[in-house]
Write a protein that holds these residues in place. Structure first.
Motif, PDB file in Angstrom:
ATOM      1  N   ARG A   1       3.639   3.569  -9.540  1.00  0.00           N
ATOM      2  CA  ARG A   1       3.391   4.360  -8.336  1.00  0.00           C
ATOM      3  C   ARG A   1       2.646   5.652  -8.655  1.00  0.00           C
ATOM      4  O   ARG A   1       1.827   6.110  -7.862  1.00  0.00           O
ATOM      5  CB  ARG A   1       4.714   4.650  -7.631  1.00  0.00           C
ATOM      6  CG  ARG A   1       5.355   3.381  -7.049  1.00  0.00           C
ATOM      7  CD  ARG A   1       6.738   3.656  -6.504  1.00  0.00           C
ATOM      8  NE  ARG A   1       6.716   4.569  -5.372  1.00  0.00           N
ATOM      9  CZ  ARG A   1       7.812   5.027  -4.768  1.00  0.00           C
ATOM     10  NH1 ARG A   1       9.018   4.664  -5.215  1.00  0.00           N
ATOM     11  NH2 ARG A   1       7.723   5.841  -3.734  1.00  0.00           N
TER      12      ARG A   1
ATOM     13  N   GLN B   1      -1.137   5.240  -8.766  1.00  0.00           N
ATOM     14  CA  GLN B   1      -1.778   5.307  -7.450  1.00  0.00           C
ATOM     15  C   GLN B   1      -1.764   6.732  -6.898  1.00  0.00           C
ATOM     16  O   GLN B   1      -2.750   7.196  -6.317  1.00  0.00           O
ATOM     17  CB  GLN B   1      -1.047   4.401  -6.463  1.00  0.00           C
ATOM     18  CG  GLN B   1      -1.100   2.930  -6.794  1.00  0.00           C
ATOM     19  CD  GLN B   1      -0.370   2.117  -5.748  1.00  0.00           C
ATOM     20  OE1 GLN B   1      -0.615   2.258  -4.557  1.00  0.00           O
ATOM     21  NE2 GLN B   1       0.546   1.267  -6.190  1.00  0.00           N
TER      22      GLN B   1
ATOM     23  N   ASP C   1      -3.656  -9.031  -1.112  1.00  0.00           N
ATOM     24  CA  ASP C   1      -2.898  -7.868  -1.566  1.00  0.00           C
ATOM     25  C   ASP C   1      -1.854  -7.433  -0.539  1.00  0.00           C
ATOM     26  O   ASP C   1      -1.962  -7.731   0.646  1.00  0.00           O
ATOM     27  CB  ASP C   1      -3.835  -6.683  -1.808  1.00  0.00           C
ATOM     28  CG  ASP C   1      -4.611  -6.858  -3.095  1.00  0.00           C
ATOM     29  OD1 ASP C   1      -4.140  -7.600  -3.972  1.00  0.00           O
ATOM     30  OD2 ASP C   1      -5.691  -6.252  -3.222  1.00  0.00           O
TER      31      ASP C   1
ATOM     32  N   THR D   1       0.556  -3.979   0.815  1.00  0.00           N
ATOM     33  CA  THR D   1       0.794  -2.536   0.747  1.00  0.00           C
ATOM     34  C   THR D   1       2.139  -2.230   1.383  1.00  0.00           C
ATOM     35  O   THR D   1       2.582  -2.914   2.293  1.00  0.00           O
ATOM     36  CB  THR D   1      -0.276  -1.741   1.518  1.00  0.00           C
ATOM     37  OG1 THR D   1      -0.279  -2.172   2.864  1.00  0.00           O
ATOM     38  CG2 THR D   1      -1.642  -1.922   0.912  1.00  0.00           C
TER      39      THR D   1
ATOM     40  N   ARG E   1      -7.595   1.223   6.203  1.00  0.00           N
ATOM     41  CA  ARG E   1      -7.104   0.998   4.853  1.00  0.00           C
ATOM     42  C   ARG E   1      -7.744   1.964   3.872  1.00  0.00           C
ATOM     43  O   ARG E   1      -7.076   2.568   3.034  1.00  0.00           O
ATOM     44  CB  ARG E   1      -7.401  -0.445   4.437  1.00  0.00           C
ATOM     45  CG  ARG E   1      -6.772  -0.782   3.093  1.00  0.00           C
ATOM     46  CD  ARG E   1      -7.148  -2.164   2.655  1.00  0.00           C
ATOM     47  NE  ARG E   1      -6.328  -2.555   1.522  1.00  0.00           N
ATOM     48  CZ  ARG E   1      -6.637  -3.553   0.705  1.00  0.00           C
ATOM     49  NH1 ARG E   1      -7.724  -4.244   0.901  1.00  0.00           N
ATOM     50  NH2 ARG E   1      -5.847  -3.868  -0.295  1.00  0.00           N
TER      51      ARG E   1
ATOM     52  N   LEU F   1      -4.947   4.332   2.447  1.00  0.00           N
ATOM     53  CA  LEU F   1      -4.388   3.724   1.250  1.00  0.00           C
ATOM     54  C   LEU F   1      -4.366   4.722   0.097  1.00  0.00           C
ATOM     55  O   LEU F   1      -3.424   4.774  -0.680  1.00  0.00           O
ATOM     56  CB  LEU F   1      -5.212   2.483   0.871  1.00  0.00           C
ATOM     57  CG  LEU F   1      -4.596   1.547  -0.164  1.00  0.00           C
ATOM     58  CD1 LEU F   1      -3.189   1.137   0.258  1.00  0.00           C
ATOM     59  CD2 LEU F   1      -5.455   0.317  -0.350  1.00  0.00           C
TER      60      LEU F   1
ATOM     61  N   GLU G   1       1.158   2.698  -0.362  1.00  0.00           N
ATOM     62  CA  GLU G   1       1.178   2.311  -1.769  1.00  0.00           C
ATOM     63  C   GLU G   1       1.018   0.800  -1.910  1.00  0.00           C
ATOM     64  O   GLU G   1       1.720   0.034  -1.276  1.00  0.00           O
ATOM     65  CB  GLU G   1       2.490   2.753  -2.404  1.00  0.00           C
ATOM     66  CG  GLU G   1       2.705   4.255  -2.359  1.00  0.00           C
ATOM     67  CD  GLU G   1       4.073   4.653  -2.873  1.00  0.00           C
ATOM     68  OE1 GLU G   1       4.152   5.174  -3.993  1.00  0.00           O
ATOM     69  OE2 GLU G   1       5.058   4.433  -2.160  1.00  0.00           O
ATOM     70  N   LYS G   2       0.088   0.398  -2.757  1.00  0.00           N
ATOM     71  CA  LYS G   2      -0.081  -1.027  -3.038  1.00  0.00           C
ATOM     72  C   LYS G   2       1.160  -1.533  -3.760  1.00  0.00           C
ATOM     73  O   LYS G   2       1.762  -0.822  -4.561  1.00  0.00           O
ATOM     74  CB  LYS G   2      -1.297  -1.263  -3.930  1.00  0.00           C
ATOM     75  CG  LYS G   2      -2.624  -0.924  -3.301  1.00  0.00           C
ATOM     76  CD  LYS G   2      -3.740  -1.165  -4.309  1.00  0.00           C
ATOM     77  CE  LYS G   2      -5.075  -0.714  -3.767  1.00  0.00           C
ATOM     78  NZ  LYS G   2      -6.150  -0.878  -4.781  1.00  0.00           N
TER      79      LYS G   2
ATOM     80  N   ARG H   1       2.657  -5.196  -5.700  1.00  0.00           N
ATOM     81  CA  ARG H   1       2.461  -6.587  -6.118  1.00  0.00           C
ATOM     82  C   ARG H   1       3.718  -7.386  -5.787  1.00  0.00           C
ATOM     83  O   ARG H   1       4.799  -6.834  -5.611  1.00  0.00           O
ATOM     84  CB  ARG H   1       2.191  -6.661  -7.622  1.00  0.00           C
ATOM     85  CG  ARG H   1       0.986  -5.855  -8.090  1.00  0.00           C
ATOM     86  CD  ARG H   1       0.683  -6.162  -9.557  1.00  0.00           C
ATOM     87  NE  ARG H   1       1.858  -5.972 -10.401  1.00  0.00           N
ATOM     88  CZ  ARG H   1       2.158  -4.831 -11.023  1.00  0.00           C
ATOM     89  NH1 ARG H   1       1.378  -3.773 -10.883  1.00  0.00           N
ATOM     90  NH2 ARG H   1       3.234  -4.741 -11.787  1.00  0.00           N
TER      91      ARG H   1
END
Length: 846
Positions: free
Chosen positions: A49, A52, A194, A196, A222, A226, A231-232, A234
């Motif tokens: 985190r 990012q 992806d 978020t 986005r 973003l 936060e992206k 996975r």
């Protein structure tokens, strides 16, 4: 002082990320209390985190570390070089790795810089708040999360389970219809979208139909947010990561939302495949995945044991062993919005009444109670649960024990082009389709969604092939697009069924009933009730329109996408041999306030257009003339009703404009809106597609006396769609929108139009600065009819005084200019006010 939240609404740049030396007591206490070991573990725990969070300010942090002699000049250059090359994520990773290698002093200096810049970096502020506000974090951070060893007697069944899941999930079958291969098989990795983190509750209650609400707007959203807030995440971070640490001590639950067709089910397939092949979640010994649409077939009470055995019978008698270690179990439930039963997490009776308690996997109860009890950790406490849903069903989970909220965003930027490169074998066709979509705002809006891209590819491909039709016939509206989509399916199967029209009519009746009842999953009994035989859906065009899924206990059918179901439902109204009272049907549909018929109504209006009708009429025969006339009369009645109604609903008026746009009926539009004088949309959120439609309507009018777009969430993307027609407005109100200086440059196109009729222009609180003052002055300076100009509550300073002076002196018709609540000093104010003497009756308010 730190920047206030309102002063940092734009994406962060290194110059905007300011260090704040006035740290609040809580922050100072946090730095004092944390020893070096804790700071190191915070860095390690939040590393993904932090990468990012610091992307936009990484050069400033590196500079401070260099100033404090933590970094060498060479190391600082490496960090900044990566950033300047556009590799901000790599730059952030390098900085964090260097700090962790250099020891405790480096870590403390870095966290001090984080604290200093937190208020300009929302993601960083969020992490620091989590550290400061939750005393349990440190304990969780140090907790050992070792992968527990699977007992020897369960290793065989685990291996069998993984192999079964691997075979089930390793490929994705995609229907191509028009290409030589009927079905293409892709690897999942090529189709993954992806995720978020959803950052606020508003996003959990999005309107269901985003078909006409995103596209470029989605891409702008986005890109803008973003970097700053979202936060992206996975798929391997949904459980046991810094995103999900705030979980119940009894287990963890997460939810992933996304609009129809965005890839939720594909994501679930990818998670299961990655677990089965050992790529993610080694701490889960067993994963069980269910679809809510399958669970709908269970009509009797059942227990968790039988629920699993029905789908995975090879577990036999070993399930009791699995219950002993619930921490090693992950349950996935896909498609909450498709579940026929209600799960009320706010219902306190569940905690008191025995029939709602499901605390034992051997206990017989309703399926809904099993799902509820797993999510709330009453059944197998310690297990983890993942739910997927459309955004509109997320309100059901507001009171649930959910640790992670995530959203699939879909395609952005060049990902769209990549999709079409894979879709078309001929790359020249792929490039032509991509270029056409970029030029067509209506259709481009759909391209964030993989399902829409599939429909677009099938519909547009033939126009750009060697045997394609003339370019002027390419679809312009969404109804035209879907018309060609169905046309291409029917053309490929034209020899298979004698009475195609009759079969499509029956299918449409079922589709309409589904739209009416908000049902998207059909069963054999639904087909039979509409005089359709299940065997007819094993091949031919019906199979292309209604997909058969026999993975459930009983066979179920779904349309490829909800909008296809709605289109077929609208189409059948034009095919019936005994036309019903179409105006009554449309009025009843329009009366539903939950939006279930909105896209259906747009399709119905669109199918009254010859451009949408003729491809289908080529195969199905003439549409019912009585129905076409009835639809046109209904649209006319609705538009006139909205215009003539005092205190009308702004959203309803805009929806009727959508009907006009889809109909492409110029005579009808001129007859209904050609004489409109006032369009008050103040406070209504306008999407780019709304602005395309509004522009179309204004273009049909001679003059608009007053266009009120105050506080309509309009940014440059929306304004760009409106500019070609704004010169027709006498009073134009754009206040309280995020236009900025670039918006004024766009607006100057309308203001410079020789036929410009704008006499009153309101640009109050739209984010203007000194940078646009000269441009505004030169645009309005000569031969312009402007009488009143509102520029209050912007950010003009004394630097703008010369340009504003020229504007006032050269705009001969100007009689009033409002400049209050800007940033002029007393000298600048006095000069501007003195300009009132320049012309009799001129009023300058500063």
């Amino acid at each position: 002082m730190a920047d206030s939240p309102n002063e940092t609404e734009d994406p962060i740049s290194p110059t905007r990320v300011k260090m704040n030396s006035d740290q609040n007591p809580t922050t100072t206490e946090f730095l004092t209390k944390c020893d070096d070991d804790q700071l190191f573990h915070f860095t390690k725990f939040f590393q993904d985190r932090l990468v990012q969070a610091i992307e936009e300010g990484v050069d400033g942090i590196s500079l401070m570390l260099t100033f404090k002699k933590i970094f060498t000049g060479q190391e600082h250059c490496k960090v900044t070089e990566l950033m300047e090359e556009g590799n901000r994520a790599d730059s952030s990773k390098l900085l964090l790795n260097l700090v962790m290698e250099k020891g405790s002093r480096a870590g403390r200096v870095m966290w001090e810089s984080f604290v200093g810049m937190r208020y300009g970096v929302p993601k960083l502020d969020k992490i620091l708040k989590e550290i400061e506000e939750d005393p349990e974090l440190s304990g969780y951070m140090y907790m050992k999360r070792n992968v527990s060893e699977v007992p020897t007697h369960l290793k065989g069944i685990q291996q069998k389970h993984k192999e079964t899941l691997r075979v089930q999930t390793e490929t994705l079958r995609v229907n191509t219809i028009l290409i030589k291969q009927k079905v293409k098989i892709f690897q999942l990795v090529d189709r993954y979208a992806d995720l978020t983190i959803i950052s606020n509750v508003r996003d959990r209650t999005l309107v269901e139909h985003e078909l006409l609400a995103r596209g470029r707007d989605h891409e702008e959203w986005r890109q803008k947010h973003l970097r700053r807030e979202l936060e992206k995440i996975r798929t391997d971070q949904l459980f046991q990561s810094s995103f999900s640490w705030r979980h119940s001590k009894f287990g963890n639950s997460g939810t992933v939302s996304g609009v129809p067709g965005i890839g939720k089910t594909t994501m679930v397939q990818k998670i299961v495949y990655d677990w089965a092949t050992g790529k993610i979640y080694p701490h889960f010994q067993f994963v069980f995945s269910f679809k809510f649409r399958d669970l709908n077939t269970i009509n009797d009470r059942i227990n968790l044991r039988n629920l699993i055995l029905d789908q995975y019978p090879y577990f036999g008698k070993v399930l009791g062993e699995l219950w002993k270690n619930p921490e090693g179990l992950l349950f996935i439930f896909d498609g909450l919005d498709e579940f026929k039963d209600s799960i009320d997490f706010a219902d306190n009776r569940r905690n008191t009444e025995p029939q709602f308690m499901c605390t034992d996997p051997e206990c017989w109860c309703e399926v809904s109670d099993i799902v509820y009890s797993l999510i709330q950790h009453k059944l197998l406490p310690g297990c983890s649960v993942l739910i997927t849903s459309r955004p509109t069903a997320l309100y059901l989970l507001e009171k649930a024990e959910i640790g992670v909220w995530a959203e699939i965003l879909g395609f952005v930027g060049d990902e769209r082009k990549e999709y079409f490169k894979k879709f078309f074998e001929d790359q020249a066709v792929a490039a032509a389709v991509s270029k056409y979509l970029e030029e067509n705002e209506i259709l481009y809006t759909m391209c964030y969604n993989p399902s829409y891209c599939w429909i677009l590819g099938l519909s547009l491909g033939p126009f750009f092939g060697l045997d394609g039709r003339k370019k002027q016939q390419v679809p312009k509206t969404i109804t035209q697009l879907y018309s060609y989509f169905i046309y291409n399916i029917l053309k490929n199967h034209s020899q298979e069924i004698k009475d195609t029209r009759k079969m499509l009519q029956k299918l449409g009746e079922m589709a309409f009933k589904g739209v009416s009842e908000k049902n998207i999953v059909f069963r054999n009994e639904d087909l039979i009730a509409n005089d359709l035989q299940p065997s007819q859906f094993l091949s031919g065009f019906l199979m292309e329109l209604l997909g058969r899924d026999d993975s459930a206990q009983s066979v179920v059918y779904t349309f490829p996408h909800l909008t296809i179901q709605e289109f077929i439902a609208a189409l059948t109204q034009f095919l019936t041999p005994d036309p019903r009272d179409i105006r009554k049907l449309l009025s009843e549909a329009h009366s539903k306030k939950d939006g279930r018929f909105e896209i259906f109504l747009r399709f119905a209006a669109g199918l009254s257009s010859p451009q949408s009708a003729w491809p289908l009429e080529e195969i199905l025969g003439q549409f019912c003339h009585q129905t076409t006339c009835g639809v046109i009369d209904w649209v006319k009645e609705k538009v006139q009703g909205q215009i003539g109604e005092s205190g009308f609903c702004k959203r309803n008026l805009l929806n009727t404009f959508h009907y006009l746009f889809e109909s492409q009926n110029k005579a009808l539009a001129l007859n209904t809106v050609g004489s409109m004088k006032t369009l008050p949309f103040c406070g209504l959120q306008m999407t780019p597609i709304d602005c395309v439609v509004l522009s179309h309507v204004i273009g049909l009018c001679d003059t608009i006396r007053h266009l009120d777009l105050e506080d309509c969430y309009i940014e440059c993307e929306q304004l760009k769609r409106l500019v070609p027609v704004l010169h027709k407005c006498q009073q134009l109100r754009l206040s309280r929108n995020n236009l900025g200086d670039s918006g004024v440059k766009l607006l100057s196109v309308a203001l410079s139009n020789p036929n410009c009729q704008i006499q009153k222009l309101d640009l109050c609180e739209v984010g203007l600065t000194d940078s646009c003052a000269e441009h505004l002055a030169s645009t309005l300076g000569t031969n312009h009819p402007l009488k009143v100009l509102h520029l209050e509550s912007n950010s003009f300073t004394d630097q703008s005084v010369p340009a504003l002076t020229l504007l006032i002196q050269n705009c001969k018709s100007l009689m009033e200019i409002e400049l209050r609540w800007n940033q002029f000093n007393p000298t600048g104010k006095r000069h501007l006010e003195s300009l009132q003497e320049f012309k009799r009756g001129l009023r300058v308010t500063v």
